[in-house]
Design an enzyme around this catalytic site. Structure first.
Site, PDB file in Angstrom:
ATOM      1  N   HIS A   1       0.847  -1.204   0.000  1.00 55.93           N
ATOM      2  CA  HIS A   1       0.000   0.000   0.000  1.00 55.93           C
ATOM      3  C   HIS A   1       0.876   1.245   0.000  1.00 55.93           C
ATOM      4  O   HIS A   1       2.076   1.205   0.287  1.00 55.93           O
ATOM      5  CB  HIS A   1      -0.910   0.037   1.235  1.00 55.93           C
ATOM      6  CG  HIS A   1      -0.165   0.174   2.529  1.00 55.93           C
ATOM      7  ND1 HIS A   1       0.551  -0.855   3.102  1.00 55.93           N
ATOM      8  CD2 HIS A   1      -0.019   1.227   3.369  1.00 55.93           C
ATOM      9  CE1 HIS A   1       1.102  -0.454   4.223  1.00 55.93           C
ATOM     10  NE2 HIS A   1       0.788   0.814   4.416  1.00 55.93           N
TER      11      HIS A   1
ATOM     12  N   ASP B   1       0.561   5.037   1.899  1.00 55.71           N
ATOM     13  CA  ASP B   1      -0.215   5.550   3.028  1.00 55.71           C
ATOM     14  C   ASP B   1      -1.287   6.548   2.599  1.00 55.71           C
ATOM     15  O   ASP B   1      -1.026   7.456   1.788  1.00 55.71           O
ATOM     16  CB  ASP B   1       0.718   6.211   4.053  1.00 55.71           C
ATOM     17  CG  ASP B   1       1.573   5.177   4.775  1.00 55.71           C
ATOM     18  OD1 ASP B   1       1.101   4.034   4.946  1.00 55.71           O
ATOM     19  OD2 ASP B   1       2.707   5.506   5.161  1.00 55.71           O
TER      20      ASP B   1
ATOM     21  N   HIS C   1       4.774   0.264   0.254  1.00 58.48           N
ATOM     22  CA  HIS C   1       5.504  -0.525   1.248  1.00 58.48           C
ATOM     23  C   HIS C   1       4.618  -1.624   1.808  1.00 58.48           C
ATOM     24  O   HIS C   1       3.405  -1.617   1.620  1.00 58.48           O
ATOM     25  CB  HIS C   1       6.072   0.368   2.355  1.00 58.48           C
ATOM     26  CG  HIS C   1       5.037   1.138   3.111  1.00 58.48           C
ATOM     27  ND1 HIS C   1       4.436   2.266   2.621  1.00 58.48           N
ATOM     28  CD2 HIS C   1       4.486   0.931   4.335  1.00 58.48           C
ATOM     29  CE1 HIS C   1       3.563   2.734   3.484  1.00 58.48           C
ATOM     30  NE2 HIS C   1       3.557   1.938   4.536  1.00 58.48           N
TER      31      HIS C   1
ATOM     32  N   ARG D   1       5.040   5.690  14.569  1.00 57.44           N
ATOM     33  CA  ARG D   1       4.952   6.302  13.238  1.00 57.44           C
ATOM     34  C   ARG D   1       4.414   7.726  13.290  1.00 57.44           C
ATOM     35  O   ARG D   1       3.456   8.006  14.004  1.00 57.44           O
ATOM     36  CB  ARG D   1       4.032   5.464  12.339  1.00 57.44           C
ATOM     37  CG  ARG D   1       4.101   5.877  10.870  1.00 57.44           C
ATOM     38  CD  ARG D   1       3.207   5.024   9.994  1.00 57.44           C
ATOM     39  NE  ARG D   1       1.935   5.688   9.770  1.00 57.44           N
ATOM     40  CZ  ARG D   1       1.073   5.365   8.801  1.00 57.44           C
ATOM     41  NH1 ARG D   1       1.365   4.359   7.980  1.00 57.44           N
ATOM     42  NH2 ARG D   1      -0.057   5.995   8.656  1.00 57.44           N
TER      43      ARG D   1
HETATM   44  C1  SIN Z   1       3.096   1.046   7.907  1.00 63.19           C
HETATM   45  O1  SIN Z   1       2.498   0.572   6.962  1.00 63.19           O
HETATM   46  O2  SIN Z   1       3.129   2.247   8.131  1.00 63.19           O
HETATM   47  C2  SIN Z   1       3.843   0.128   8.858  1.00 63.19           C
HETATM   48  C3  SIN Z   1       5.125  -0.355   8.272  1.00 63.19           C
HETATM   49  C4  SIN Z   1       5.844  -1.284   9.215  1.00 63.19           C
HETATM   50  O3  SIN Z   1       5.416  -1.456  10.361  1.00 63.19           O
HETATM   51  O4  SIN Z   1       6.872  -1.842   8.820  1.00 63.19           O
END
Ligand code: SIN
Length: 278
Positions: A99, A101, A254, A269
């Site tokens: 995805h 973000d 990612h 995050r």
């Molecule tokens: C995310 O998608 O922001 C999380 C990525 C992760 O935890 O590696």
């Protein structure tokens, strides 16, 4: 301009930045150099950092205002900070699927900054895929077909009542009644800083292409979803406690791997506000 010590981790994207302590106030020239490297390498990694939430936020603010997730509660102290915990017995993790973000927002986040608080002994890596490289690899005929197409994005399948993310214990969701809202973005976006074109659809949030029949839309999107994340466009990051990743949501997808059953993983995050994709 300040020269950074950069170590690429794959041939297509991702570089480790050495020799910078993010807990210290950074000179403007250093921030400028990090931003150039970010736009060039798409995802930067910093190892062995000791950062609390305030220090991580102060670093993030050097690149823009911080955003608040519309459907996930932040921490009590800082609504902009997501505390992402996967417990040893959790069936679902946060971000477990390819995805980009918050593409369901009219102005999706420019970038995300993730800090490793508690990392499994094995597993829990994150994959990144370069969407400029994925676009460049298409034939000219496919590129011209995609230009001008507009895709619809929505958070419904993830954040509506019963959606995938609402079943994850890794996060506390909110505003489920607003999650089905739809926004439109070009299928191919031009990066506002490096001028490169890139694919801008993802399996988590892109629901259809405007103006096409359902089966036409599904066929094109499924092709693009698979094409965009082929191994040749990716890098893989092995986390340690104190690692920090900073990725450009305008040029990468990612995927947080969930291959560490029986172990705990905790990440912090923040996200930086972005602009309307063009
Ligand atoms: C995310 O998608 O922001 C999380 C990525 C992760 O935890 O590696």
């Amino acid at each position: 301009m300040t020269q950074l010590e950069l170590e690429p981790i794959s041939g297509v994207l991702g570089a480790v930045v050495h020799g910078i302590d993010l807990a210290q106030p950074l000179a403007d020239e250093t921030v400028q150099a990090i931003r150039s490297a970010f736009v060039c390498h798409h995802v930067l990694f910093f190892r062995d950092q000791e950062l609390d939430a305030e220090q991580q936020m102060a670093f993030g603010r050097r690149f823009g205002a911080l955003d608040e997730h519309p459907f996930v509660h932040g921490t009590d102290a800082h609504p902009e900070v997501l505390d992402i915990v996967t417990e040893p017995d959790d069936a679902l993790n946060f971000g477990g699927g390819w995805h980009t973000d918050v593409t369901f927002l009219p102005e999706p986040d420019l970038g995300s900054i993730l800090y490793g608080v508690d990392i499994p002994l094995v597993g829990g890596d994150t994959l990144f895929a370069n969407q400029h490289a994925a676009y460049d690899a298409l034939s000219d005929t496919m590129k011209s077909m995609l230009h001008g197409l507009v895709a619809v994005h929505s958070a419904g399948s993830q954040y509506q009542a019963g959606g995938t993310s609402t079943r994850s214990k890794a996060i506390r969701t909110k505003n489920a009644d607003l999650a089905a809202h739809e926004v439109e973005h070009p299928v191919v976006r031009t990066h506002p800083e490096n001028g490169r074109k890139g694919l801008y659809v993802n399996r988590a949030f892109t629901t259809r292409i405007r103006g096409l029949r359902r089966n036409e839309s599904e066929a094109i999107l499924n092709f693009l979803f698979d094409h965009a994340v082929q191994e040749r466009f990716t890098c893989r990051f092995r986390w340690a406690c104190g690692s920090l990743a900073m990725w450009d949501n305008r040029s990468v997808q990612h995927f947080a791997l969930h291959d560490y059953a029986g172990q705990r993983r905790q990440m912090r995050r923040i996200t930086i506000c972005g602009d309307r994709p063009m």
